[in-house]
Design a protein around this motif. Sequence first.
Motif, PDB file in Angstrom:
ATOM      1  N   PRO A 165      65.526 107.385  34.199  1.00  0.00           N
ATOM      2  CA  PRO A 165      64.798 106.574  33.656  1.00  0.00           C
ATOM      3  C   PRO A 165      64.416 104.942  34.341  1.00  0.00           C
ATOM      4  N   ASP A 166      63.347 104.585  33.855  1.00  0.00           N
ATOM      5  CA  ASP A 166      62.969 103.512  35.112  1.00  0.00           C
ATOM      6  C   ASP A 166      64.659 102.500  35.289  1.00  0.00           C
ATOM      7  N   GLY A 167      64.283 102.098  37.060  1.00  0.00           N
ATOM      8  CA  GLY A 167      65.350 101.376  37.149  1.00  0.00           C
ATOM      9  C   GLY A 167      66.249 102.347  37.707  1.00  0.00           C
ATOM     10  N   PHE A 168      66.251 103.734  37.409  1.00  0.00           N
ATOM     11  CA  PHE A 168      67.574 104.567  38.474  1.00  0.00           C
ATOM     12  C   PHE A 168      66.703 104.343  40.207  1.00  0.00           C
ATOM     13  N   PRO A 169      67.743 104.539  40.846  1.00  0.00           N
ATOM     14  CA  PRO A 169      67.452 104.087  42.769  1.00  0.00           C
ATOM     15  C   PRO A 169      66.749 105.427  43.067  1.00  0.00           C
ATOM     16  N   VAL A 170      66.646 106.541  42.519  1.00  0.00           N
ATOM     17  CA  VAL A 170      66.117 107.419  42.715  1.00  0.00           C
ATOM     18  C   VAL A 170      65.472 108.669  41.367  1.00  0.00           C
ATOM     19  N   PHE A 171      64.330 108.730  41.716  1.00  0.00           N
ATOM     20  CA  PHE A 171      63.089 109.873  40.790  1.00  0.00           C
ATOM     21  C   PHE A 171      62.602 108.757  39.793  1.00  0.00           C
ATOM     22  N   ALA A 172      62.654 107.678  39.979  1.00  0.00           N
ATOM     23  CA  ALA A 172      62.451 107.032  38.914  1.00  0.00           C
ATOM     24  C   ALA A 172      61.065 106.932  38.347  1.00  0.00           C
ATOM     25  N   PRO A 173      60.725 106.730  37.195  1.00  0.00           N
ATOM     26  CA  PRO A 173      59.134 107.154  36.953  1.00  0.00           C
ATOM     27  C   PRO A 173      57.970 106.316  37.011  1.00  0.00           C
ATOM     28  N   GLY A 174      56.999 107.066  37.502  1.00  0.00           N
ATOM     29  CA  GLY A 174      56.077 106.120  37.760  1.00  0.00           C
ATOM     30  C   GLY A 174      56.348 105.526  39.806  1.00  0.00           C
ATOM     31  N   THR A 175      56.821 106.033  40.279  1.00  0.00           N
ATOM     32  CA  THR A 175      57.227 105.493  41.654  1.00  0.00           C
ATOM     33  C   THR A 175      56.881 106.921  42.836  1.00  0.00           C
ATOM     34  N   LYS A 176      56.230 106.733  43.928  1.00  0.00           N
ATOM     35  CA  LYS A 176      55.820 108.009  44.631  1.00  0.00           C
ATOM     36  C   LYS A 176      56.535 108.790  44.989  1.00  0.00           C
TER      37      LYS A 176
END
Length: 204
Positions: free
Chosen positions: A58-69
Amino acid sequence: MSNPRRAVIIVDVQNEYFEGPLEIQYPPREESLTKIHQVLDAAEAEGLPIALIEHEYPDGFPVFAPGTKAQESHPEIKERATANWATFTKSYSSVFPGTGVQDWLASHEVDTITLVGYMTNNCILATSVDAEPKGLQVEVLSDATGAINLGNAAGQAPAQQVHETLMTLLNSNFATVATTEAWASAVQAKEALPGSNLIESAGN
């Protein structure tokens, strides 16, 4: 098993594993990426089904956050993906829960999955174990997967030790472990890879 009905599952070959705290350490990530390309070359030449799996939290996680490179698939994998590939997003270590992967495999009458990608010590292990009650045979390619260094209150283990130990463990029961070269030869010959079992592995 003669002429196994294989599918290749690309597990989490995402930017998160190429820089940052989860960098794959063994085998070296660029080497394993090259082997993954060789697997895909062989799979495409033989017309094997291919599935691309991406992990997402989910959004806000330090890894594998959606929408991040960092959450995106590695650029080399994104570039070669085709409309014929199935794509799935997962939120558990195994590729199966809540993804539709099992139904996709059934639709292609697949009985053997070939796992490449990351990490040996998490999603490759979990998927291999999860496949057993589903009646699926598993192939894990030792040079097209990879592990990280681990350290916590229970102890320390460098990535090479983690990877090699888990390859031995998987080959004893949950999967057949092979190199990319051996797998490609078996695919071309339409043969199963020679495996092992707990009895043969015990005490050797």
